[in-house]
Design an enzyme around this catalytic site. Structure first.
Site, PDB file in Angstrom:
ATOM      1  N   ASP A  75       8.920  -4.262   4.147  1.00  0.00           N
ATOM      2  CA  ASP A  75       7.973  -4.511   3.079  1.00  0.00           C
ATOM      3  C   ASP A  75       6.793  -3.562   3.324  1.00  0.00           C
ATOM      4  O   ASP A  75       6.722  -2.918   4.377  1.00  0.00           O
ATOM      5  CB  ASP A  75       7.528  -5.974   3.125  1.00  0.00           C
TER       6      ASP A  75
ATOM      7  N   ASP B  52       2.979  -4.233   2.107  1.00  0.00           N
ATOM      8  CA  ASP B  52       1.712  -4.918   2.373  1.00  0.00           C
ATOM      9  C   ASP B  52       1.839  -5.869   3.556  1.00  0.00           C
ATOM     10  O   ASP B  52       2.725  -6.725   3.606  1.00  0.00           O
ATOM     11  CB  ASP B  52       1.272  -5.713   1.137  1.00  0.00           C
TER      12      ASP B  52
END
Length: 464
Positions: free
Chosen positions: A39, A41
């Site tokens: 991912d 963030d």
């Protein structure tokens, strides 16, 4: 008895946990991993506390300007340490609380606005402390289809919880009648607008040094994997321009050369679980194109549900949870105050367990004194982590609901992906074999290899 505890304290006082350890829920060897996914963030990019203040302020102003909430809300500022991740919010009662792995509310952690609700009132409202399954949040932590509880699992949800608490506080302080469900929906929409309208993205891009913590170690991890011939991919809900600007800052302009596949605006968790999406790809198409299936894939993310749950349950990928809060909690656990508090608390618990058979008045008086002391120690232990809600991982002695989901959906977990730099890519992670309640502890207490700041053999030798 206290002198015995003190001698035990001296034995364990040096057995501190290393915050850079990777912890294992399920045995996994990096030797088997060929593909690494991430991912963006709070996995590759870490943000300063300034970002939460920004989200809070913008969403608060949206409530005032577009939803016609009172101007007086401007007196509220973001409170950085008020909430912790993993809390549940009762949408109909406007209550924020911590729930354990068995669906029990931890008394003393129920808040209406910015103020605690008394244990007596909580027990009256819920007819006890148990939250029935049918009103708990759904599989992804959402309050939908009759579920009245919402669980906040995202790090981005910290300003949302704080804003909910502040708005509730304002309405109560000024005796303004309001409908809790509508308030929740308005705050949720305002927070969503900060992301959907691109307001947050533009602010971060305009002053990237203020909001992104420079990821020198993130770059080192990606370079290490690349140099060892590992394939890598990125799947994020964030837009390309935002990710590109951040990765240029963290890694450099050639960051895309490190990745075989980059997918942005993925709309997770739908991307992972919807086999028939409209106008967009999904994981099933991704698997068809790449052939990256099963346990040779390891995916890292910070959101237990959106990032990890479907991947491990439906697709058999290995999963790594990024839990930034770990570093702070482990540092607290390594303090003399915490070690002393927990050792004496556990000793008191053992005393109560064994001495409760004595029913004479004198013994019962001593036992009641211990019960009161134990309650005080439990509150003290909670407050060490967070005065309102305590530890992310514990509700007194039980694991939190967050911990339960973490242990189910993450093979390994760590404070940041930089922890991978401490291990070679042949390393096998072994979970601690802790005795079940009906098993005798024939093996010594031990922790994950490398977690202690003393040699592993010494740890074993020092155990009873």
């Amino acid at each position: 008895f206290k002198s015995i505890v003190q001698r035990y304290l001296e034995t364990i006082s040096n057995n501190f946990v290393n915050p850079d350890t990777i912890f294992s829920n399920n045995e996994m060897s990096l030797q088997d991993i060929e593909i690494y996914g991430f991912d963006y963030d709070y996995t590759l990019a870490f943000y300063s506390s300034n970002l939460h203040t920004l989200i809070f302020n913008i969403a608060r102003d949206i409530l005032i300007q577009e939803h016609r909430y009172p101007e007086g809300l401007k007196e509220y500022e973001y409170i950085p340490d008020f909430v912790v991740r993993g809390l549940h919010y009762d949408v109909q009662k406007a209550l924020l609380m911590k729930i354990d792995a068995f669906h029990y509310i931890q008394l003393g952690t129920v808040y209406r606005g910015l103020h605690p609700v008394s244990d007596k009132e909580v027990i009256a409202m819920y007819e006890g402390c148990h939250v029935p399954l049918e009103i708990m949040s759904d599989f992804y932590g959402k309050s939908s289809h009759g579920h009245t509880m919402k669980q906040f699992m995202d790090i981005f949800s910290l300003p949302e919880m704080t804003l909910l608490s502040c708005v509730n506080d304002y309405f109560m302080k000024h005796n303004i009648d309001y409908e809790p469900v509508h308030l929740y929906k308005d705050v949720k929409e305002a927070i969503g607008d900060v992301h959907v309208r691109g307001i947050m993205y533009r602010a971060v891009e305009a002053d990237i040094e203020k909001y992104i913590c420079y990821g020198e170690q993130t770059h080192a991890v990606l370079r290490k994997l690349s140099e060892n011939g590992k394939k890598m991919f990125l799947i994020t809900n964030s837009p390309l321009d935002f990710v590109d600007r951040g990765m240029n800052y963290i890694v450099g302009k050639d960051w895309r050369d490190l990745f075989d596949v980059v997918i942005v605006q993925a709309d997770k968790p739908s991307f992972f679980n919807d086999p028939f999406p409209c106008f967009q790809g999904n994981l099933y198409e991704f698997l068809r194109l790449t052939g990256w299936r099963g346990s040779k894939v390891l995916y890292f993310g910070d959101h237990i549900y959106s990032d990890l749950a479907d991947l491990t349950l439906k697709h058999g990928w290995r999963t790594g949870a990024i839990i930034p809060e770990l570093r702070k909690e482990i540092k607290i656990m390594n303090t003399e105050e915490y070690v002393h508090t927990m050792t004496w608390l556990q000793s008191l618990t053992n005393l109560l367990e064994h001495m409760q058979v004595h029913r004479d008045a004198a013994s019962q008086a001593v036992i009641q004194h211990w019960v009161k002391e134990r309650e005080d120690m439990r509150s003290q232990a909670k407050d060490i982590f967070n005065p309102q809600f305590g530890s992310l991982f514990r509700t007194y002695h039980n694991p939190t609901y967050f911990s339960r989901r973490l242990s189910r959906f993450a093979d390994i977990y760590m404070a940041s992906i930089s922890c991978l730099l401490n291990y070679d890519l042949q390393h096998t992670f072994y979970p601690r074999r802790t005795p079940l309640q009906h098993e005798a502890p024939f093996w010594p207490e031990q922790t994950s290899a490398g977690a202690m700041n003393i040699p592993f053999q010494s740890t074993r030798a020092g155990s009873e």
